[in-house]
Design an enzyme around this catalytic site. Structure first.
Site, PDB file in Angstrom:
ATOM      1  N   ALA B  61     -27.463   1.937 -12.050  1.00 48.46           N
ATOM      2  CA  ALA B  61     -27.940   2.261 -10.988  1.00 48.46           C
ATOM      3  C   ALA B  61     -28.079   1.024  -9.824  1.00 48.46           C
ATOM      4  CB  ALA B  61     -29.564   2.552 -11.558  1.00 48.46           C
ATOM      5  N   HIS B 166     -28.254   2.281 -28.346  1.00 49.46           N
ATOM      6  CA  HIS B 166     -28.765   1.086 -27.797  1.00 49.46           C
ATOM      7  C   HIS B 166     -30.389   0.953 -28.149  1.00 49.46           C
ATOM      8  CE1 HIS B 166     -30.519   4.379 -25.108  1.00 49.46           C
ATOM      9  NE2 HIS B 166     -31.415   3.471 -24.721  1.00 49.46           N
TER      10      HIS B 166
END
Ligand code: G1P
Ligand code: G1P
Lengths: 351, 351
Positions: B61, B166
């Site tokens: 991002a 994750h």
């Protein structure tokens, strides 16, 4: 680092009712959401469905047939988590393996004979009838049980398995965790400050106004300073009231009105039947009816999960379960948003 | 009323780590479920997707490009709930309106370069690499921060917005609620009983066996006596270990092995990638590194929501939020079920 602004700068806030903290990180609402989307509630619930065990005239799991009720209707939960008698567990043989007896009853209360209604779409007299039925159950079950938990799970997202408007009442022989916690914190506040915690809190919020959502002569609804769920609210009487059954007639009328206004705003927020779990907390009952409970103040908690839209909820998961609740907008932002919403239900606007 | 049987008769159990209770009503699992069904996890996750910000070589991002990592990969959370500096809130003007400063960092750790893997499908050396990376982060962030919360949200049901394997690490300048609570209860247990609570608990469970799921020379996994989630487990070392970074090499190898065995059983339970939130709790760090933390015992909590099948979860809603957690099967039943499952992953059985 500049001047502190709650809407920009992370901080923690103290919850005096639960003696814990919430992490407020309002800047985080900017992040995009690519996770799970919730299914909006069905729009085509039939008003009457003979196969729905909550409907008038329907047959329940135990074979009983519901009466053709026209107002509220209370019946025993067919799969109760608490039963009036059960053999007691043996004495614990070790301090890390402690069990204790639990007895109780579980009831279901239908709010209305129609399955396609919810509280915010019901009339004031109909909501008032629900409040009366709550007070009756609180009195009846509270005669012997120390704790009578009235709660509504609204929406499939909140584990509600039946669209028919209803709530549950679980009465227990023990004080549940939340009751025990609020008992301790409120007791300590009264003894330290000489005034019941939530009475003082309501007075403060009535002056400060920034977290107010709706108010009337007897009640106010705020997004509490320590709210964890995005649009969580706390419904409080202005007068010192220990239990639901202590409300006067006009207080019950005003309660119906403020509930209706709050719930219409909730539905209007994302133009969807707003899911939540709500419930009442008041002074314990049964043997506690004989004790001094002046530290208690009656209140209702509303815990709604939606965060950004009708389909994006707040997940209270990893960090929240293992460390501490975290919120993505400030309580003041949530209150302002709710305050600004119309008090006419979006489904009735065309009318 | 007959002889007490935990699987038939409701009772409450005490959680000494949180100083609260859970209502066990195992007879309730018999009720039919007509509520929300969960979407099973996607089966077609591509191994590499350049648009997934967690993949090697993908752009995140903030515009940064991930390296072509081959093992674990740690990077700063692009939307952190905790940042290292923020202006501090003003002093509170009233005891019911208390805010306090919060500082910290949030990191994301990819377990593996492939998006179509999960921990139970990874090899022992790959899992061991995750454990090493955890211990490194715990040391690094624990040098200054009092609390380093390592946690994994697995599955969309647990708010996980990216299928790539994750976890997250949030380090904070404060002790979060759960840490504070476990600090108090463990401190009190050591001072009252002269032995760390969870060390004693592990010894007891190793003898009692009925709640054991898997064990090896250094570790054991139990469904704790006070579990709230249906298949909740607690992963405990046999030796007294305060923190992840105190584990020996062979303890880390054995940890990789027991995690793999547990997680394979979890996946095998409903033959689906099993959703959960998990996280590590150990003695606090930063300034606490200088203090006596012998009351602490390292442990990991696994909180999985599924109850009956890959699509039917337990909802912790109304009664649970407002009163007390309630469970629909006994911890002993859950442990037996998990124990009986094969230790070969269902996806690898055909091989
Ligand atoms: O993984 P994400 O997207 O940062 O976020 C997820 O985990 C966080 C920590 O438990 C929660 O606060 C979020 O509600 C959840 O969606
Ligand atoms: O309304 P039900 O189906 O009895 O059950 C619902 O509310 C109960 C009380 O909060 C929870 O224990 C259940 O997990 C939930 O599904």
């Amino acid at each position: 680092a500049g001047r502190f602004r709650a809407s920009e700068h992370q901080h923690v806030r103290y919850n005096p009712l639960r003696d814990d903290w919430v992490l407020v990180s309002a800047h985080r609402v900017k992040r995009p959401w690519q996770g799970q989307l919730e299914k909006p509630p069905p729009e085509d619930v039939p008003r009457w469905d003979p196969k729905n065990p909550l409907c008038p005239g329907a047959t329940r799991a135990n074979g009983e047939v519901n009466p053709n009720y026209e107002g509220t209707f209370v019946f025993p939960n067919d799969f109760p988590a608490l039963q009036p008698d059960a053999p007691e567990p043996d004495d614990s043989d070790h301090p890390l393996f402690r069990a204790a007896p639990a007895r109780g009853v579980c009831k279901v209360m239908c709010f209305h004979p129609w399955s396609d209604l919810t509280l915010p779409l019901m009339s004031l007299p109909e909501i008032r009838a629900v409040i009366d039925a709550w007070a009756e159950l609180a009195t009846e079950l509270g005669a012997s049980y120390p704790w009578v938990q009235i709660f509504e799970n609204k929406g499939a997202m909140m584990g509600c398995s039946n669209p028919h408007p209803h709530c549950q009442v679980w009465a227990s022989s023990f004080l549940p965790n939340e009751a025990r916690l609020e008992d301790q914190t409120q007791r300590q506040h009264l003894s330290q400050h000489g005034v019941p915690m939530l009475l003082e809190y309501a007075e403060q919020e009535a002056c400060r106004k920034e977290r107010l959502v709706v108010e009337n002569a007897d009640w106010l609804v705020v997004v509490p300073y320590w709210a964890t769920w995005p649009y969580q609210t706390l419904l409080l009487p202005r007068r010192h009231v220990c239990r639901l059954q202590d409300l006067s007639d006009s207080e019950k009328d005003n309660l119906a009105s403020i509930m209706q206004r709050l719930l219409i705003k909730y539905d209007n927020l994302f133009e969807v039947s707003f899911p939540y779990s709500m419930g009442w907390h008041g002074a314990p009952t049964g043997p506690y009816l004989q004790e001094d409970c002046r530290h208690w103040q009656l209140h209702a908690h509303y815990y709604p999960p939606l965060l950004r839209s009708a389909t994006v909820r707040k997940f209270m998961v990893g960090y929240e379960m293992l460390a501490q609740a975290q919120r993505d907008l400030t309580p003041e932002q949530a209150a302002e948003r709710l305050r600004s919403l119309p008090e006419v239900h979006y489904k009735k606007r065309a009318e």
